[in-house]
Write an enzyme that holds these catalytic residues in place. Sequence first.
Site, PDB file in Angstrom:
ATOM      1  N   GLY A 224     -26.051  66.092  16.597  1.00  0.00           N
ATOM      2  CA  GLY A 224     -26.963  67.021  17.278  1.00  0.00           C
ATOM      3  C   GLY A 224     -27.773  67.853  16.297  1.00  0.00           C
ATOM      4  O   GLY A 224     -27.576  67.773  15.072  1.00  0.00           O
ATOM      5  N   ASP A 225     -28.714  68.596  16.855  1.00  0.00           N
ATOM      6  CA  ASP A 225     -29.506  69.558  16.067  1.00  0.00           C
ATOM      7  C   ASP A 225     -30.290  68.919  14.919  1.00  0.00           C
ATOM      8  O   ASP A 225     -30.341  69.467  13.817  1.00  0.00           O
ATOM      9  CB  ASP A 225     -28.601  70.676  15.509  1.00  0.00           C
ATOM     10  CG  ASP A 225     -27.774  71.312  16.599  1.00  0.00           C
ATOM     11  OD1 ASP A 225     -28.354  71.630  17.641  1.00  0.00           O
ATOM     12  OD2 ASP A 225     -26.546  71.440  16.432  1.00  0.00           O
TER      13      ASP A 225
ATOM     14  N   GLY B 293     -30.284  72.943  23.206  1.00  0.00           N
ATOM     15  CA  GLY B 293     -31.239  74.034  22.979  1.00  0.00           C
ATOM     16  C   GLY B 293     -32.372  73.485  22.153  1.00  0.00           C
ATOM     17  O   GLY B 293     -32.148  72.885  21.122  1.00  0.00           O
ATOM     18  N   HIS B 294     -33.574  73.610  22.625  1.00  0.00           N
ATOM     19  CA  HIS B 294     -34.694  73.168  21.809  1.00  0.00           C
ATOM     20  C   HIS B 294     -35.856  74.131  21.961  1.00  0.00           C
ATOM     21  O   HIS B 294     -36.010  74.799  22.971  1.00  0.00           O
ATOM     22  CB  HIS B 294     -35.104  71.729  22.146  1.00  0.00           C
ATOM     23  CG  HIS B 294     -35.329  71.500  23.596  1.00  0.00           C
ATOM     24  ND1 HIS B 294     -34.394  70.901  24.388  1.00  0.00           N
ATOM     25  CD2 HIS B 294     -36.360  71.813  24.382  1.00  0.00           C
ATOM     26  CE1 HIS B 294     -34.848  70.873  25.622  1.00  0.00           C
ATOM     27  NE2 HIS B 294     -36.030  71.412  25.654  1.00  0.00           N
TER      28      HIS B 294
ATOM     29  N   GLN C 276     -28.045  66.480  22.620  1.00  0.00           N
ATOM     30  CA  GLN C 276     -26.926  66.354  21.670  1.00  0.00           C
ATOM     31  C   GLN C 276     -27.206  65.213  20.681  1.00  0.00           C
ATOM     32  O   GLN C 276     -28.311  65.097  20.196  1.00  0.00           O
ATOM     33  CB  GLN C 276     -25.582  66.162  22.393  1.00  0.00           C
ATOM     34  CG  GLN C 276     -25.061  67.424  23.041  1.00  0.00           C
ATOM     35  CD  GLN C 276     -25.725  67.756  24.352  1.00  0.00           C
ATOM     36  OE1 GLN C 276     -25.858  66.904  25.197  1.00  0.00           O
ATOM     37  NE2 GLN C 276     -26.141  68.989  24.523  1.00  0.00           N
TER      38      GLN C 276
ATOM     39  N   THR D 140     -25.585  78.862  20.820  1.00  0.00           N
ATOM     40  CA  THR D 140     -24.416  79.739  20.656  1.00  0.00           C
ATOM     41  C   THR D 140     -24.515  80.669  19.446  1.00  0.00           C
ATOM     42  O   THR D 140     -23.651  81.520  19.277  1.00  0.00           O
ATOM     43  CB  THR D 140     -23.141  78.884  20.474  1.00  0.00           C
ATOM     44  OG1 THR D 140     -23.354  78.046  19.326  1.00  0.00           O
ATOM     45  CG2 THR D 140     -22.861  78.027  21.685  1.00  0.00           C
TER      46      THR D 140
END
Length: 480
Positions: A22-23, A51-52, A228, A357
């Site tokens: 992810g990320d 989250g993007h 993810q 988070t």
Amino acid sequence: MENLKKLVRGKKIISVICNQWGDTGKGKFSDYFSCYWADVVARGTGGNNAGHTVILNGKEKVFHILPSGIGHDEKGVISLLGNGMVIDLKVLLEELAEMDAEGMTYKNLMISQDAQVIMPYHISQDLKKNQSQKKGGIGSTGRGIGPCYMDKIARRGIQIGDLYDEKILKEKLKKIQEYYPEEKFNVDVLVERLKPYADKIESYVKDTVAEMHRFREAKKKILLEGAQGLLLSIEHGSYPYVTSSDCSLNGTATGVGLNSKDIDLAIGIVKYPFMTRVGGGPLPTELGGNKSEKYCSEEGHEKEFELKKYEISYEIIEGEIKYDLQDKKIIELMNSKDEFKQGVGIRLAANEYGATTKRPRRTGWTDCVAAKYARNLNGVKMVLTKPDCLNGLEEFKLCFGYKVDGQKSVVKDFSKNKDFLYSVKPVYKTYKGYGDLRKVKEYKKLPTGFKKSIDDFEKFTGAEVIAVSTGPARDDLILR
Ligand code: IMP
């Protein structure tokens, strides 16, 4: 733009999927394609654990549910939340309210009637589980994702379509009650709470699978936006340290009602030459090893703490921490001989803190063994992201094999088995740092040593690197 046009010429369905934990910066690519190419942008897995960053009116917003296409609604781009998703209605409505506040439209939004609804009892269970697993746990995002998918698999979950039949909704909730004895929720109260949310989204709820089939038939240009990453997939990731959906290419296609064979350009995103992981679970190339995993899982080690600890100056502007990513002290850390500190330096240089988070992301060198595995599952074409963040790094490493205790030969194949991944020692090849990539616009003008590392990456993984990202902006992309 010419290269991009060449890349997408004749293509009808493109997917952008992360090949790591992810990320990897997929959002930028989804945004790039939704801005210049797509008619439809669809998400098929997960929920607000993702989250993007989406650019609205030139401002950055972190969205967790809406696909990045939403910023292009005015132009007629359709944003679709697919059947494989789990949706927290409160969060969805907050994101829509942000759109309203920016005066932006979402008239082309479609929400699958089949997607699952994340309920308050799912969130509460997820948080309780996180609490009880503090040591050595998965460290979920606490958004209720796992419990919601549990109900889906157990065939008792509440689907979006159920919200519009009060009788069915109440019957289902009454049955669900017995599985959540500690939650003691009142069915009537919960139904009343859900009603305004359901009313607000009703006009967007559709049989999105049928819609997708119509789009495909009409030869609309469809972008599948992954969430993810492959190594977090319930099927192909480092189980049990995974999320609860199949976020591989196949899982994402299933999650919007398409066949992955229909995808004519599948792009796998690989952060390079470093990678990250957030939450618990193995990361063979982690800088600082177990110490880093433990440190990143403990509360209080967020961005501000690290900036203070390493005496790096920063400001807080409108609630956002701002600092110079190229600060001398950060570059020193990045080049530290102490691997743990080097990991901190890379985290600070690349601003690797969870969008959802705020947790510090664990950092390590790019694992080509894992990337080869990703090639076998998510396809050959890959884009490398974030190398520009490591400007100032004297040397970097790539992992081309694992040493296993008691075995002479180096293992060159990935296994998602957690004990295997925790036990192996990476075998690295070291390369010279490559300096500032931000001004480079053509592949052939990239530093020779850096290009050589990409050649080695391709040779080992069998992947074809089609582009290198050299900065956060949409156009900071070198196509090959
Ligand atoms: P869950 O998806 O909240 O159940 O979390 C399960 C695991 O996946 C945890 O280790 C999370 O940190 C990780 N995870 C979930 N979503 C993301 C994401 O978008 N990026 C990175 N890690 C994620």
